[in-house]
Design a protein around this motif. Structure first.
Motif, short mmCIF file in Angstrom:
data_model
loop_
_atom_site.label_atom_id
_atom_site.label_comp_id
_atom_site.label_asym_id
_atom_site.label_seq_id
_atom_site.Cartn_x
_atom_site.Cartn_y
_atom_site.Cartn_z
N LYS A 40 0.82 -1.21 0.13
CA LYS A 40 -0.22 0.18 -0.01
C LYS A 40 0.87 1.21 0.19
O LYS A 40 0.54 2.30 -0.72
N GLN A 41 2.08 1.26 0.96
CA GLN A 41 2.79 2.37 0.91
C GLN A 41 3.60 2.46 -0.46
O GLN A 41 3.77 3.70 -1.11
N GLY A 42 4.01 1.42 -0.98
CA GLY A 42 4.68 1.56 -2.35
C GLY A 42 3.74 2.07 -3.62
O GLY A 42 4.27 2.97 -4.36
N MET A 43 2.61 1.55 -3.54
CA MET A 43 1.56 1.97 -4.36
C MET A 43 1.06 3.34 -4.22
O MET A 43 0.85 4.13 -5.06
N TRP A 44 1.05 3.71 -2.98
CA TRP A 44 0.91 5.26 -2.64
C TRP A 44 1.89 6.25 -3.34
O TRP A 44 1.59 7.29 -3.86
N LEU A 45 3.19 6.04 -3.19
CA LEU A 45 4.13 6.72 -3.92
C LEU A 45 4.07 6.71 -5.39
O LEU A 45 4.58 7.74 -6.06
N MET A 46 3.12 5.87 -5.94
CA MET A 46 3.08 6.09 -7.50
C MET A 46 1.56 6.59 -7.76
O MET A 46 1.19 6.54 -8.97
N GLY A 47 0.84 6.98 -6.63
CA GLY A 47 -0.54 7.51 -6.85
C GLY A 47 -1.40 6.56 -7.28
O GLY A 47 -2.28 6.87 -7.81
N ILE A 48 -1.39 5.21 -6.91
CA ILE A 48 -2.11 4.17 -7.09
C ILE A 48 -3.04 3.73 -5.91
O ILE A 48 -2.24 3.37 -4.72
#
Length: 597
Positions: free
Chosen positions: A583-591
């Motif tokens: 979730k953190q990693g996807m947040w960094l991509m705006g996903i």
């Protein structure tokens, strides 16, 4: 203190005790162990041989023995020629797991009011056409970089510069005036940016007709372009605009307002936003004044035709025009003015321009000119230069109307997500409203991830259908993995299993558990590296590797059906950590990641 720093400092102590030499911590050659070898971290011994004056294997063994005594977190070491591979203990990895679940922002560094400020410019649209596929890559890269910047402890200001003036804008305005017959977004049912873009294409079509007619009379292409009445009218309109002619300015305001409303819809659909928007119509005069001052200081010179140029020969470059012979500004002039205004508005420590690699020369010159004008920050500006994006059919051309509009692409992606999900029966049993919401979430994840996973410096081809593959290196695959983690906890709850997150520090980890923890534990390093080299691709491919590792673990290791309560609790906690990190990693991509799929 992170484990890498602990190891480096211990290596420095080893060098001092074993060989009587001082060594800088920052120079310790430490890296992650290669995947085809055992271990977690590797000390590359070769640079240390001039100090030890011993064979690589002997040096590595001596340092390895010292480190094992010094650091309880090192369980064992192995020497392969000049490489010292260090394996960390299971108790260390269990401590990492506890840290992850205790901190929902694990891997992120929080900024405060004293943190450095990074301004990042992205989007930079023209108000003569709608956003297209190329703009999508720009916006997604810029927005992701802004989040990565924030996660690496920087204050971030997201900014946009709108190219709302110039000859290209006048082309759309003139075409509407000649052939528009009073059309509006309301009367045509079109988004305003699409309507204005149609007239930009119309101008080019009529301009080509005029050129062909002139060339049939025997004129060369260059002569025909000079004789073009249509182009002359566009230039006259630009001069009238700069002279503040009311009729021209009113038309300009009306058509730009149509475009801005259209842009806002597209930005909202893509999930990107800005903290501050600058307009070239407000910045070009600042740049022009700076250029005129530069002439007085001998920094620039006028030619006989009254145009103003900068001689860059001392920098190994040619001359660059700053003002046309009629006194109108060029992009470079506007960028100088915009930069000055920004640095007056904000205490910027780092200025990052997200602009395609076709503008590499432009930003090299901008940096030189700002430095020459006396702005210390000029030479330190960052041009985040990215490659072009194409569809399988090939390149796009705005003037010919062959671009893929961002709105059309997003709508097409949602259709593709809907079709593929129905084929696979992914959302059977969902209400129509809930299914449509998830189709949209899947579509945007597919689009964003497919674009961001590619090294931004490279050109790329975007294939919509390939991007939605639920089993490949795609956004939907990662979303599905996150949803799988959530389903584990729902199943555990249904079986009445205690799902509180806790770890038995005395447990021995299986290879799969340890492998998964190592990937999670590397997340802070990935975030840091992505920020240092401005690469969302590092985040994207890391999250994919984590999702892939978890799915292997899920298939080989029982979680809900594990009978040993300590092991089951560990695996539930580990699953939670995976979901949190995804979730953190996807947040960094705006996903976004949905709870169910």
């Amino acid at each position: 203190m992170g484990i890498e720093q602990q190891i480096k400092e211990a290596v420095v102590r080893a060098i001092k005790e074993l060989y009587g030499a001082d060594f800088e911590v920052s120079n310790v050659p430490l890296e992650l162990t290669r995947k085809d070898q055992s271990g977690d971290f590797t000390v590359v011994v070769f640079p240390l041989l001039r100090i030890s004056r011993k064979k690589p294997e002997d040096t590595a063994n001596e340092i390895g023995g010292f480190l094992k005594k010094e650091l309880l977190s090192i369980a064992s070491y192995e020497v392969i020629k000049g490489f010292l591979n260090l394996s960390l203990s299971h108790s260390y990895w269990l401590q990492v797991l506890e840290q992850v679940v205790a901190d929902e922002n694990y891997g992120f560094t929080k900024a405060d009011e004293n943190s450095p400020l990074m301004m990042i410019e992205y989007s930079s649209p023209n108000t003569n056409k709608p956003l297209h596929l190329g703009h999508i890559r720009n916006n997604l890269l810029g927005y992701s970089l802004s989040r990565i910047g924030a996660a690496t402890g920087q204050q971030v200001v997201k900014t946009n510069i709108v190219n709302d003036r110039g000859i290209h804008i006048c082309k759309s305005m003139l075409a509407w005036k000649k052939w528009g017959e009073g059309q509006t977004p309301e009367s045509t049912g079109k988004k305003g940016d699409h309507l204005v873009g149609d007239f930009y294409v119309k101008f080019d079509q009529e301009f080509k007709k005029e050129l062909n007619a002139l060339m049939e009379k025997g004129l060369s292409k260059e002569e025909a372009e000079k004789e073009s009445k249509l182009m002359q009218e566009a230039r006259e309109m630009l001069l009238a605009w700069e002279a503040d002619d009311k009729e021209v300015v009113d038309l300009w305001k009306t058509m730009n307002d149509w475009v801005y409303k259209g842009f806002d819809e597209t930005y909202k659909a893509l999930g990107v936003d800005f903290d501050k928007i600058y307009y070239e119509s407000q910045t070009y005069t600042v740049g022009r004044d700076m250029v005129l001052q530069g002439i007085e200081k001998g920094l620039f010179h006028r030619r006989e035709d009254n145009s103003v140029w900068a001689d860059l020969s001392e920098n190994g470059l040619d001359e660059k025009i700053l003002l046309r012979s009629d006194g109108t500004s060029v992009y470079m002039t506007q960028d100088i003015g915009t930069a000055k205004m920004r640095f007056e508005d904000y205490k910027i420590n780092k200025m990052v321009y997200v602009v395609g690699n076709e503008q590499d020369y432009h930003f090299k010159v901008l940096s030189i000119l700002l430095d020459r004008l006396g702005f210390e920050w000029g030479k330190d500006l960052v041009h985040f230069s990215y490659g072009m994006v194409e569809l399988p059919e090939g390149k796009m051309k705005s003037r010919e109307g062959t671009v893929v509009d961002a709105d059309d692409l997003v709508a097409g992606m949602i259709d593709t997500a809907r079709d593929m999900s129905k084929e696979l029966g992914k959302l059977d049993g969902y209400s129509d409203e809930e299914a449509e919401r998830i189709y949209r979430t899947i579509a945007l994840a597919a689009l964003k991830y497919f674009i961001l996973k590619v090294d931004p410096r490279k050109n790329m081809t975007f294939d919509p259908r390939e991007s939605i593959d639920f089993n490949g290196n795609t956004g939907p695959f990662i979303q599905y993995t996150y949803a799988r983690v959530q389903s584990v906890f729902r199943k555990a709850g249904e079986k009445g299993i205690n799902t509180s997150l806790k770890v038995d520090a005395g447990l021995e980890l299986t290879d799969k558990e340890a492998g998964l923890l190592k990937v999670i534990g590397n997340f802070p390093n990935i975030v840091k590296d992505a920020g240092a080299v401005y690469s969302p691709a590092l985040i994207a491919n890391y999250v994919y590797d984590l999702a892939k590792e978890f799915n292997q673990f899920y298939h080989e290791s029982p979680i809900v059906f594990e009978e040993d309560t300590a092991k089951r609790s560990l695996r539930l906690t580990l699953s939670h950590a995976v979901g949190q990190t995804i979730k953190q990693g996807m947040w960094l991509m705006g996903i976004d990641v949905p709870e169910r799929m």
